[in-house]
Write an enzyme that holds these catalytic residues in place. Structure first.
Site, PDB file in Angstrom:
ATOM      1  N   GLY A 222       0.880  -1.212   0.507  1.00 41.56           N
ATOM      2  CA  GLY A 222      -0.278   0.166   0.008  1.00 41.56           C
ATOM      3  C   GLY A 222       0.504   1.450   0.289  1.00 41.56           C
ATOM      4  CD  GLU A 263       2.026  -9.347   0.793  1.00 42.57           C
ATOM      5  OE1 GLU A 263       1.982 -10.784   1.465  1.00 42.57           O
ATOM      6  OE2 GLU A 263       0.639  -8.704   0.197  1.00 42.57           O
ATOM      7  N   PRO A 264       5.184  -5.416  -2.425  1.00 39.75           N
ATOM      8  CG  PRO A 264       7.268  -4.748  -2.573  1.00 39.75           C
ATOM      9  CD  PRO A 264       6.095  -5.672  -1.476  1.00 39.75           C
ATOM     10  N   GLY A 265       3.554  -3.498  -4.856  1.00 36.75           N
ATOM     11  CA  GLY A 265       3.050  -4.041  -6.534  1.00 36.75           C
ATOM     12  C   GLY A 265       3.606  -3.092  -6.754  1.00 36.75           C
ATOM     13  NE  ARG A 302      -4.017   2.652 -10.943  1.00 39.70           N
ATOM     14  CZ  ARG A 302      -3.213   3.746 -10.410  1.00 39.70           C
ATOM     15  NH1 ARG A 302      -2.821   4.952 -10.470  1.00 39.70           N
ATOM     16  NH2 ARG A 302      -3.523   4.257  -9.032  1.00 39.70           N
ATOM     17  CE1 TYR A 306      -9.215   0.992  -8.207  1.00 39.59           C
ATOM     18  CE2 TYR A 306      -7.639   0.900 -10.093  1.00 39.59           C
ATOM     19  CZ  TYR A 306      -8.534   0.308  -8.991  1.00 39.59           C
ATOM     20  OH  TYR A 306      -8.278  -1.323  -9.658  1.00 39.59           O
ATOM     21  CB  CYS A 333     -17.958   3.999 -28.402  1.00 44.20           C
ATOM     22  SG  CYS A 333     -17.732   4.496 -29.233  1.00 44.20           S
ATOM     23  CD  GLU A 334     -18.694   2.542 -22.521  1.00 46.36           C
ATOM     24  OE1 GLU A 334     -19.406   3.504 -21.195  1.00 46.36           O
ATOM     25  OE2 GLU A 334     -19.013   1.766 -22.232  1.00 46.36           O
ATOM     26  CE1 TYR A 361      -2.514  -3.676  -9.212  1.00 45.24           C
ATOM     27  CE2 TYR A 361      -1.033  -1.496  -7.978  1.00 45.24           C
ATOM     28  CZ  TYR A 361      -2.054  -3.107  -8.379  1.00 45.24           C
ATOM     29  OH  TYR A 361      -0.979  -3.660  -7.102  1.00 45.24           O
TER      30      TYR A 361
HETATM   31  C1  PLP Z   1      -2.775  -5.511  -4.321  1.00 41.14           C
HETATM   32  C2  PLP Z   1      -1.785  -6.602  -2.819  1.00 41.14           C
HETATM   33  C3  PLP Z   1      -0.696  -5.903  -3.081  1.00 41.14           C
HETATM   34  C4  PLP Z   1      -0.042  -4.405  -3.521  1.00 41.14           C
HETATM   35  O1  PLP Z   1      -0.716  -3.911  -2.998  1.00 41.14           O
HETATM   36  P1  PLP Z   1       0.806  -1.901  -3.901  1.00 41.14           P
HETATM   37  O2  PLP Z   1      -0.900  -1.367  -3.588  1.00 41.14           O
HETATM   38  O3  PLP Z   1       0.378  -2.277  -5.345  1.00 41.14           O
HETATM   39  O4  PLP Z   1       1.347  -2.041  -3.294  1.00 41.14           O
HETATM   40  C5  PLP Z   1       0.353  -6.990  -2.273  1.00 41.14           C
HETATM   41  N1  PLP Z   1      -0.337  -7.899  -1.479  1.00 41.14           N
HETATM   42  C6  PLP Z   1      -1.641  -7.875  -1.413  1.00 41.14           C
HETATM   43  C7  PLP Z   1      -2.605  -8.848  -0.694  1.00 41.14           C
HETATM   44  C8  PLP Z   1      -2.773  -8.163  -2.829  1.00 41.14           C
HETATM   45  O5  PLP Z   1      -3.411  -8.429  -3.089  1.00 41.14           O
END
Ligand code: PLP
Length: 406
Positions: A222, A263-265, A302, A306, A333-334, A361
């Site tokens: 997050g 767990e960074p995305g 996004r 969001y 077409c939106e 994303y």
């Molecule tokens: C999506 C997700 C993340 C990654 O969140 P980010 O905001 O992209 O860093 C980490 N852990 C879990 C379980 C998720 O579902």
């Protein structure tokens, strides 16, 4: 380092066509290094939440950098295997799946993160203490930019409520479950360390009370990244310092060293990505100027889903003195507006527009809506430009259609 000023966006667009996603591999490595530095002094394990960007070559780059993987579906797990991961390096954090999927994951050797009491009960009945498990706890903390992306509050569907700790413990005792980790993920875009520390303290309390065999605490992700120059972002260095302090304190009280997982995305891949699109039309209406580009919510959803702000620049006219206010809009077409009221150098048809922060994303949420092709993906790494996904063709659009005689 990749910079839009010195990379030929026109040349990239020429070579790969538009729209195209372009990723800067070194930016990803820089983000990994930032985390390692921030959490130095703990036994840090980074698990890339690959749903942010699931290209196998990107996952290979993570692996090359010693980053493990967090997956949310079996399909992602298979991609991770293709990227060279061992099953035990893959944590599976599904949300509300059928037990058959858990069985599939266990048989494949993945590390399970369980998110409901019924699942825990079934796991116990089936496997007892044969496999190590992690528990996804919902600590009931309100965090996150918007309700849509916050997952740790009381009304969120995610995780097992921390208020059900006794029920959890009863199941764990009944089946002698081997709980090796506790997990929480408060949702995206939290603003300061307090939230994560508050959540961590709750997991520490649980650990002391019920889980003496814990090997890791997973604090999810997050982390907020900068979308605009003046954005309030997660100060990784400051966060690291504060978390390391409380975490080491916890380990000391606990009597042994525990791994600290994240767990960074978004944090790892957002800023590495650029979506290059072409201005199809520049329209001067009485009220507004529109730049219509050859992309839309089918490629980057996004901004529409969001209300996310993505900075947009004109890659063909970076420093033009003459500026105009534009809305940058898609071809679906939106109403698919990428950016409203953006002051940009005068833009003409054919210019390459660059949408920033498109790594996370972006492609992974792309669709074939309006039966358009999904874009190509390109990775720039070690001075080389690699095509890592081809643009789709009509064949892809038709692949699963069964055309019957009528
Ligand atoms: C999506 C997700 C993340 C990654 O969140 P980010 O905001 O992209 O860093 C980490 N852990 C879990 C379980 C998720 O579902």
């Amino acid at each position: 380092m990749f910079s839009i000023q010195n990379i030929g966006v026109e040349a990239l667009a020429e070579q790969f066509g538009t729209p195209v996603y372009v990723y800067d591999g070194h930016k990803i490595e820089e983000q990994i290094a930032k985390m390692r530095t921030a959490f130095a002094g703990t036994n840090l394990k980074i698990k890339y939440a690959c749903k942010a960007l699931t290209n196998v070559s990107i996952m290979k780059l993570m692996r090359k950098n010693g980053v493990d993987i967090d997956v949310v579906s079996m399909q992602e797990a298979h991609l991770a295997i293709l990227a060279g991961y061992e099953p035990h390096q893959i944590q599976y954090t599904p949300s509300g799946v059928a037990f058959s999927e858990v069985q599939e994951a266990v048989e494949m050797g993945l590390r399970m993160n369980l998110d409901s009491l019924p699942l825990l009960e079934k796991f116990g009945q089936t496997y007892g203490n044969c496999f190590p498990i992690c528990l996804r706890i919902n600590p009931h903390i309100m965090a996150g930019g918007t309700l849509k992306i916050s997952t740790g509050h009381k009304d969120s569907k995610f995780g097992i409520s921390i208020e059900q700790a006794e029920e959890i413990n009863a199941i764990v005792q009944k089946y002698d479950l081997n709980v090796v980790g506790l997990h929480q993920h408060t949702g995206s875009d939290f603003k300061n360390a307090n939230v994560i520390i508050e959540a961590a303290e709750k997991l520490f309390d649980l650990t002391f009370k019920y889980f003496p065999n814990i090997q890791f605490i997973d604090l999810g992700s997050g982390f907020k990244v900068a979308y605009k120059e003046d954005d309030h972002v997660t100060d990784m260095e400051k966060l690291g310092k504060e978390v390391v302090k409380v975490f080491n304190n916890f380990c000391q009280k606990f009597g042994r060293e525990v791994e600290l997982w994240f767990e960074p995305g978004k944090f790892l891949v957002s800023e590495s990505g650029y979506l290059l699109v072409r201005a199809n039309v520049v329209k001067h209406n009485p009220a507004r100027n529109f730049i219509g580009v050859d992309s839309g919510l089918n490629h980057l959803i996004r901004p529409m889903m969001y209300d996310a702000y993505h900075k947009i620049i004109n890659g063909s006219n970076l420093d033009g003195e003459e500026k105009e206010m534009y809305d940058i809009v898609g071809y679906i077409c939106e109403t698919d507006t990428f950016g409203k009221d953006r002051l940009l150098p005068k833009t003409k048809e054919g210019d390459i527009m660059v949408i920033k922060n498109a790594g996370a994303y972006g492609f992974s949420m792309a669709s074939n809506y309006n039966s358009r092709f999904r874009p190509a993906e390109v990775l720039i790494y070690n001075g080389q430009t690699h095509l890592i996904r081809q643009r789709e063709t009509m064949e892809d659009i038709l692949k699963n259609q069964v055309v019957i005689d009528l």
